[in-house]
Design a protein around this motif. Sequence first.
Motif, PDB file in Angstrom:
ATOM      1  N   UNK A   1       0.667  -1.223   0.081  1.00 36.28           N
ATOM      2  CA  UNK A   1       0.011   0.118  -0.080  1.00 36.28           C
ATOM      3  C   UNK A   1       0.651   1.275   0.136  1.00 36.28           C
ATOM      4  N   UNK A   2       0.707   2.115  -0.937  1.00 34.07           N
ATOM      5  CA  UNK A   2       1.446   3.250  -1.203  1.00 34.07           C
ATOM      6  C   UNK A   2       1.051   4.276   0.291  1.00 34.07           C
ATOM      7  N   UNK A   3       2.200   5.089   0.567  1.00 37.54           N
ATOM      8  CA  UNK A   3       1.994   6.106   1.623  1.00 37.54           C
ATOM      9  C   UNK A   3       0.711   6.967   1.283  1.00 37.54           C
ATOM     10  N   UNK A   4      -0.069   7.340   2.362  1.00 34.59           N
ATOM     11  CA  UNK A   4      -0.934   8.427   2.145  1.00 34.59           C
ATOM     12  C   UNK A   4      -2.411   7.860   1.511  1.00 34.59           C
ATOM     13  N   UNK A   5      -2.362   6.371   1.501  1.00 37.14           N
ATOM     14  CA  UNK A   5      -3.472   5.718   0.926  1.00 37.14           C
ATOM     15  C   UNK A   5      -3.826   4.745   1.863  1.00 37.14           C
ATOM     16  N   UNK A   6      -5.087   4.066   1.599  1.00 37.93           N
ATOM     17  CA  UNK A   6      -5.557   2.946   2.431  1.00 37.93           C
ATOM     18  C   UNK A   6      -6.062   1.983   1.232  1.00 37.93           C
ATOM     19  N   UNK A   7      -6.087   0.780   1.850  1.00 43.02           N
ATOM     20  CA  UNK A   7      -6.365  -0.368   1.064  1.00 43.02           C
ATOM     21  C   UNK A   7      -7.869  -0.889   1.825  1.00 43.02           C
ATOM     22  N   UNK A   8      -9.001  -0.932   1.157  1.00 45.64           N
ATOM     23  CA  UNK A   8     -10.317  -1.165   1.837  1.00 45.64           C
ATOM     24  C   UNK A   8     -10.869  -2.425   1.070  1.00 45.64           C
ATOM     25  N   UNK A   9     -11.600  -3.076   1.883  1.00 43.46           N
ATOM     26  CA  UNK A   9     -12.290  -4.339   1.464  1.00 43.46           C
ATOM     27  C   UNK A   9     -13.805  -4.042   2.255  1.00 43.46           C
ATOM     28  N   UNK A  10     -14.779  -4.828   1.385  1.00 44.51           N
ATOM     29  CA  UNK A  10     -16.112  -4.763   2.191  1.00 44.51           C
ATOM     30  C   UNK A  10     -16.102  -5.910   3.086  1.00 44.51           C
ATOM     31  N   UNK A  11     -17.086  -6.121   3.883  1.00 44.18           N
ATOM     32  CA  UNK A  11     -17.376  -7.132   4.927  1.00 44.18           C
ATOM     33  C   UNK A  11     -17.937  -8.516   4.083  1.00 44.18           C
TER      34      UNK A  11
ATOM     35  N   UNK B   1     -17.426 -11.429  -1.129  1.00 42.86           N
ATOM     36  CA  UNK B   1     -17.738 -12.029  -2.496  1.00 42.86           C
ATOM     37  C   UNK B   1     -18.766 -11.064  -2.960  1.00 42.86           C
ATOM     38  N   UNK B   2     -19.171 -10.024  -2.539  1.00 42.30           N
ATOM     39  CA  UNK B   2     -20.014  -9.144  -3.143  1.00 42.30           C
ATOM     40  C   UNK B   2     -19.649  -7.609  -2.787  1.00 42.30           C
ATOM     41  N   UNK B   3     -18.392  -7.350  -3.187  1.00 42.90           N
ATOM     42  CA  UNK B   3     -17.791  -5.939  -3.017  1.00 42.90           C
ATOM     43  C   UNK B   3     -16.983  -5.383  -3.945  1.00 42.90           C
ATOM     44  N   UNK B   4     -17.269  -4.171  -4.377  1.00 46.48           N
ATOM     45  CA  UNK B   4     -16.302  -3.467  -5.426  1.00 46.48           C
ATOM     46  C   UNK B   4     -15.396  -2.856  -4.287  1.00 46.48           C
ATOM     47  N   UNK B   5     -13.966  -3.204  -4.147  1.00 49.87           N
ATOM     48  CA  UNK B   5     -13.272  -2.354  -3.240  1.00 49.87           C
ATOM     49  C   UNK B   5     -11.852  -2.372  -3.573  1.00 49.87           C
ATOM     50  N   UNK B   6     -10.703  -2.370  -3.178  1.00 54.03           N
ATOM     51  CA  UNK B   6      -9.471  -2.278  -3.438  1.00 54.03           C
ATOM     52  C   UNK B   6      -8.766  -3.143  -4.260  1.00 54.03           C
ATOM     53  N   UNK B   7      -9.285  -4.249  -4.323  1.00 55.47           N
ATOM     54  CA  UNK B   7      -8.898  -5.350  -5.338  1.00 55.47           C
ATOM     55  C   UNK B   7      -9.153  -5.334  -6.719  1.00 55.47           C
ATOM     56  N   UNK B   8      -9.999  -4.297  -6.969  1.00 58.22           N
ATOM     57  CA  UNK B   8     -10.657  -3.811  -8.345  1.00 58.22           C
ATOM     58  C   UNK B   8      -9.793  -2.552  -8.700  1.00 58.22           C
ATOM     59  N   UNK B   9      -9.211  -2.588 -10.081  1.00 61.51           N
ATOM     60  CA  UNK B   9      -8.448  -1.614 -10.464  1.00 61.51           C
ATOM     61  C   UNK B   9      -9.235  -0.170 -10.559  1.00 61.51           C
ATOM     62  N   UNK B  10     -10.534  -0.091 -10.408  1.00 56.85           N
ATOM     63  CA  UNK B  10     -11.256   1.041 -10.735  1.00 56.85           C
ATOM     64  C   UNK B  10     -11.343   1.677  -9.395  1.00 56.85           C
ATOM     65  N   UNK B  11     -11.140   1.221  -8.251  1.00 58.77           N
ATOM     66  CA  UNK B  11     -11.045   1.651  -6.697  1.00 58.77           C
ATOM     67  C   UNK B  11      -9.677   1.585  -6.190  1.00 58.77           C
ATOM     68  N   UNK B  12      -8.832   0.407  -6.310  1.00 62.59           N
ATOM     69  CA  UNK B  12      -7.598   0.518  -6.102  1.00 62.59           C
ATOM     70  C   UNK B  12      -7.263   1.171  -4.689  1.00 62.59           C
ATOM     71  N   UNK B  13      -5.933   1.616  -4.522  1.00 67.07           N
ATOM     72  CA  UNK B  13      -5.578   2.022  -3.389  1.00 67.07           C
ATOM     73  C   UNK B  13      -6.454   3.467  -3.246  1.00 67.07           C
TER      74      UNK B  13
END
Length: 185
Positions: free
Chosen positions: A121-131, A134-146
């Motif tokens: 994870x780059x500085x000044x960013x966060x990595x987010x996931x939904x709880x 299996x049904x979450x658009x989050x940091x694993x996807x390039x359109x969200x990312x860091x």
Amino acid sequence: MLKELIELGKSMIIAIIAAFLIITFVFETVSVDGHSMDPTLSHKDRLIVEKVSYYFRAPKAGDIVVIKYPANPKEKFIKRVVAVGGDKVRIEGDKLYINNVPKDEPYILEANMRDFNEVTVPENTVFVLGDNRNNSRDSRFSDVGFVSYKMVVGRAALRIYPFSRFGKLTSFNDINDLSVFANNS
């Protein structure tokens, strides 16, 4: 009569300015749209998002945050911060690893997740996931990312609706927080 109308007008202008400042800098309400944070948050839950703490500190792993969707900043997402700048993140064998340490996540809906190659994870960013991984658009996807700190709106602090689930939202920053979660389920 004219003097009273002028005073009323001044009061209304002050109220509008105060409301604008509060919503911009202190807190706002949001509604959960979708199921990406099940079981922690449900579709149509109403939340109060506080913005003040992030003026003084960066988001921490475990915080539930409202972010502007990087691909369309007019849209907002609600996710959990799982890693911060400098952390290494990967998902392997249905387990989330932060800095090569497997995380105990009693708040997620399902344990089976697609593998995700390690990233830093780059500085000044966060990595987010939904709880509901299996049904979450989050940091694993390039359109969200860091997610840049600038895209973090605030921390979800309180559920105000439905009234039957009214209360403070707990972040899980350490083992003590996890024991609180276990006692509340």
